[in-house]
Design a protein around this motif. Structure first.
Motif, mmCIF file in Angstrom:
data_model
loop_
_atom_site.group_PDB
_atom_site.id
_atom_site.type_symbol
_atom_site.label_atom_id
_atom_site.label_comp_id
_atom_site.label_asym_id
_atom_site.label_seq_id
_atom_site.Cartn_x
_atom_site.Cartn_y
_atom_site.Cartn_z
ATOM 1 N N CYS A 28 0.826 -1.211 0.000
ATOM 2 C CA CYS A 28 0.000 0.000 0.000
ATOM 3 C C CYS A 28 0.859 1.259 0.000
ATOM 4 C CB CYS A 28 -0.954 0.002 1.187
ATOM 5 S SG CYS A 28 -0.134 0.010 2.797
ATOM 6 N N SER A 29 2.147 1.098 -0.332
ATOM 7 C CA SER A 29 3.041 2.257 -0.375
ATOM 8 C C SER A 29 3.091 2.836 -1.788
ATOM 9 C CB SER A 29 4.448 1.859 0.059
ATOM 10 O OG SER A 29 5.353 2.922 -0.198
ATOM 11 N N HIS A 30 2.791 4.111 -1.917
ATOM 12 C CA HIS A 30 2.888 4.786 -3.211
ATOM 13 C C HIS A 30 4.300 4.704 -3.770
ATOM 14 C CE1 HIS A 30 3.242 7.991 -6.140
ATOM 15 N NE2 HIS A 30 3.982 8.699 -5.319
ATOM 16 N N PHE A 31 5.307 4.790 -2.898
ATOM 17 C CA PHE A 31 6.700 4.820 -3.348
ATOM 18 C C PHE A 31 7.196 3.440 -3.788
ATOM 19 C CE2 PHE A 31 6.220 8.495 -0.582
ATOM 20 C CZ PHE A 31 6.669 9.498 -1.425
ATOM 21 N N MET A 32 6.555 2.388 -3.338
ATOM 22 C CA MET A 32 6.854 1.034 -3.816
ATOM 23 C C MET A 32 5.996 0.817 -5.051
ATOM 24 S SD MET A 32 8.767 -1.554 -2.777
ATOM 25 C CE MET A 32 8.991 -3.311 -3.128
ATOM 26 N N ASP A 33 6.456 1.310 -6.197
ATOM 27 C CA ASP A 33 5.605 1.318 -7.379
ATOM 28 C C ASP A 33 5.448 -0.083 -7.967
ATOM 29 O OD1 ASP A 33 7.895 0.791 -8.955
ATOM 30 O OD2 ASP A 33 8.240 2.923 -9.340
ATOM 31 N N TYR A 34 4.595 -0.168 -8.974
ATOM 32 C CA TYR A 34 4.249 -1.471 -9.559
ATOM 33 C C TYR A 34 5.482 -2.237 -10.022
ATOM 34 C CZ TYR A 34 2.779 -4.748 -13.189
ATOM 35 O OH TYR A 34 2.634 -5.864 -13.960
ATOM 36 N N GLU A 35 6.371 -1.561 -10.744
ATOM 37 C CA GLU A 35 7.551 -2.235 -11.291
ATOM 38 C C GLU A 35 8.458 -2.765 -10.184
ATOM 39 O OE1 GLU A 35 6.463 0.731 -12.291
ATOM 40 O OE2 GLU A 35 5.811 0.286 -14.339
ATOM 41 N N LEU A 36 8.691 -1.935 -9.166
ATOM 42 C CA LEU A 36 9.582 -2.343 -8.085
ATOM 43 C C LEU A 36 8.966 -3.458 -7.244
ATOM 44 C CD1 LEU A 36 12.247 -1.928 -6.620
ATOM 45 C CD2 LEU A 36 11.181 -0.070 -5.318
ATOM 46 N N PHE A 37 7.678 -3.365 -6.982
ATOM 47 C CA PHE A 37 6.994 -4.399 -6.200
ATOM 48 C C PHE A 37 7.022 -5.736 -6.948
ATOM 49 C CE2 PHE A 37 2.844 -6.263 -4.584
ATOM 50 C CZ PHE A 37 3.361 -6.634 -3.356
ATOM 51 N N THR A 38 6.732 -5.670 -8.232
ATOM 52 C CA THR A 38 6.738 -6.882 -9.059
ATOM 53 C C THR A 38 8.128 -7.515 -9.100
ATOM 54 O OG1 THR A 38 4.950 -5.965 -10.420
ATOM 55 C CG2 THR A 38 6.232 -7.778 -11.364
ATOM 56 N N LYS A 39 9.144 -6.688 -9.274
ATOM 57 C CA LYS A 39 10.529 -7.183 -9.295
ATOM 58 C C LYS A 39 10.894 -7.834 -7.959
ATOM 59 C CE LYS A 39 15.304 -5.541 -9.822
ATOM 60 N NZ LYS A 39 16.159 -4.339 -10.024
ATOM 61 N N THR A 40 10.478 -7.225 -6.863
ATOM 62 C CA THR A 40 10.793 -7.735 -5.527
ATOM 63 C C THR A 40 10.154 -9.099 -5.288
ATOM 64 O OG1 THR A 40 10.973 -5.462 -4.699
ATOM 65 C CG2 THR A 40 10.677 -7.207 -3.058
ATOM 66 N N ILE A 41 8.912 -9.263 -5.716
ATOM 67 C CA ILE A 41 8.243 -10.563 -5.570
ATOM 68 C C ILE A 41 8.966 -11.615 -6.412
ATOM 69 C CG2 ILE A 41 6.117 -11.842 -6.043
ATOM 70 C CD1 ILE A 41 4.605 -9.238 -5.438
ATOM 71 N N GLY A 42 9.391 -11.213 -7.610
ATOM 72 C CA GLY A 42 10.138 -12.136 -8.460
ATOM 73 C C GLY A 42 11.430 -12.598 -7.813
ATOM 74 N N GLN A 43 12.120 -11.678 -7.148
ATOM 75 C CA GLN A 43 13.350 -12.037 -6.442
ATOM 76 C C GLN A 43 13.066 -13.009 -5.305
ATOM 77 O OE1 GLN A 43 14.610 -8.107 -5.341
ATOM 78 N NE2 GLN A 43 15.880 -7.824 -7.175
ATOM 79 N N ALA A 44 11.949 -12.760 -4.584
ATOM 80 C CA ALA A 44 11.577 -13.656 -3.483
ATOM 81 C C ALA A 44 11.284 -15.060 -3.998
ATOM 82 C CB ALA A 44 10.369 -13.094 -2.738
#
Length: 399
Positions: A340-356
């Motif tokens: 729910c963080s505006h600063f954690m944008d779609y691209e960064l959130f998606t990349k982070t889940i992929g890394q996990a």
């Protein structure tokens, strides 16, 4: 005669693209007398009229735009038009028994949020200009709702966010008008909740996840479910009402857990839906060590970052909880995860889940991607209005 704000050459890109904010470093001159909170005219560097907005030189966001038409009068009729449009939009797009009626800039009323919980309104005012007219807005809105047969019994103000200090105002909470019981019962997706509009998070309840909660119901029938950062139990209770075999909700707040337990009793789900008070970052490794597995794991954390400066630490946090959660999902089970963080944008959130997923040796099949409910509309060019990212994945072994 309104004061006139003139932009520097090459500035104003945000409002030219449809946004609502003008920052202090974009302004060349301010001509004429004004008080902070007044309505002023905005012109481009060459004198081209760009509209009207509230001014506040205490804030880095110096002007918040109200209209693109300089000849429009900002009066009671103007605010009635804005509020009627906001309500008409909700009637077409969401269940209005409890909903966000006004979402600040996305409803062209910058700096104010108004939530409706059954017959109670909760107001959050975050900008000086709009704060000066909030009582007018409330009265107009109550009359609009009354014309649809909705009688508002009380209004509570939750303007207790620290960002008000940036506007030269102090945080405030309290009744607007007559006092009333601030524990309000609502029904959402068939689930009953007691919403504490006085002391609950934000305005008392997270309405933005309404249809995301509904989306997980079909996955949870007969399932063993883990709901992390459960707050007052909303995802857990949606799982329970959908027929989950067992649901464990976890939150670090004892007050939230107590409220979640009361909500479970309210829905006669206390036998199948249980809650514990514990730090999720501590619990997930413990469950993994115990060999626990779940059919569905839900991650609904608070915003790990509220500024660009702390994004790196936020990424670590999101990666850690998603990695741990994936390890707890049975092969072929499901993970619902969000930010729910505006600063954690779609691209960064998606990349982070992929890394996990890579680090946990899991493969993800995307079931769906969702955002906030339609009563929290995303205004293109106003990036701050787009903040909630919500994924549902099927999790399988990387074999």
């Amino acid at each position: 005669m309104s004061a006139i704000v003139t932009l520097k050459k090459g500035e104003g890109r945000t409002i030219k693209a449809g946004g609502a904010w003008i920052y202090d470093n974009e302004i060349d001159t301010i001509m004429g007398s004004f008080e902070n909170g007044d309505i002023i005219i905005v012109k481009d560097f060459d004198g081209y009229p760009m509209g009207k907005g509230f001014i506040n030189t205490n804030s880095k966001i110096t002007v918040r735009m109200l209209t693109r038409h300089v000849d429009t009068e900002i009066n009671e009729d103007f605010f009635r038009m804005r509020l009627q449009a906001a309500w008409d939009y909700r009637k077409k797009t969401v269940d209005t028994s409890s909903c966000r009626i006004v979402f600040g800039e996305a409803d062209f009323l910058p700096g104010i949020v108004i939530d409706k919980f059954e017959d109670v309104l909760v107001v959050e005012s975050l900008a000086l200009g709009i704060d000066r007219v909030k009582n007018l807005l409330i009265n107009i809105l109550k009359n609009i709702l009354k014309s649809d047969g909705i009688i508002i019994k009380g209004v509570y103000e939750r303007s207790d966010a620290k960002v008000r200090i940036n506007e030269g105002m102090q945080p405030f909470k309290g009744f607007i008008g007559d006092e009333f019981d601030t524990n309000v019962e609502i029904i959402e997706n068939g689930v009953h909740y007691i919403v504490d509009v006085k002391d609950g998070q934000k305005t008392g309840f997270f309405l933005d996840q309404k249809y995301n909660r509904l989306a997980i119901q079909r996955l949870c029938k007969d399932a063993k479910v883990l709901d992390c950062f459960t707050h007052t139990g909303s995802f857990a209770l949606n799982a329970g009402i959908a027929g989950a075999a067992s649901v464990l909700g976890v939150d670090a707040s004892a007050l939230a857990v107590k409220q979640a337990q009361e909500n479970a009793k309210l829905n006669h789900l206390e036998d199948s839906v249980t809650f514990i008070c514990k730090d999720v970052f501590d619990l997930l490794p413990e469950l993994e060590e115990q060999g626990e597995k779940f059919d569905v794991v839900i991650l609904d954390p608070p915003a790990f970052t509220k500024s660009r400066n702390s994004i790196k630490n936020a990424v670590k946090g999101y990666r850690e909880i998603n990695l741990r959660a994936m390890k707890l999902v049975k092969d072929g089970g499901f993970l619902a995860t969000c930010s729910c963080s505006h600063f954690m944008d779609y691209e960064l959130f998606t990349k982070t889940i992929g890394q996990a997923a890579s680090n946990s040796h899991k493969r993800l099949r995307q079931v769906e991607f969702r955002t906030q409910a339609p009563d929290h509309p995303i205004l293109w060019a106003a990036d701050e209005s787009y903040y909630l990212k919500f994924y549902i994945f099927q999790v399988t072994s990387d074999k």
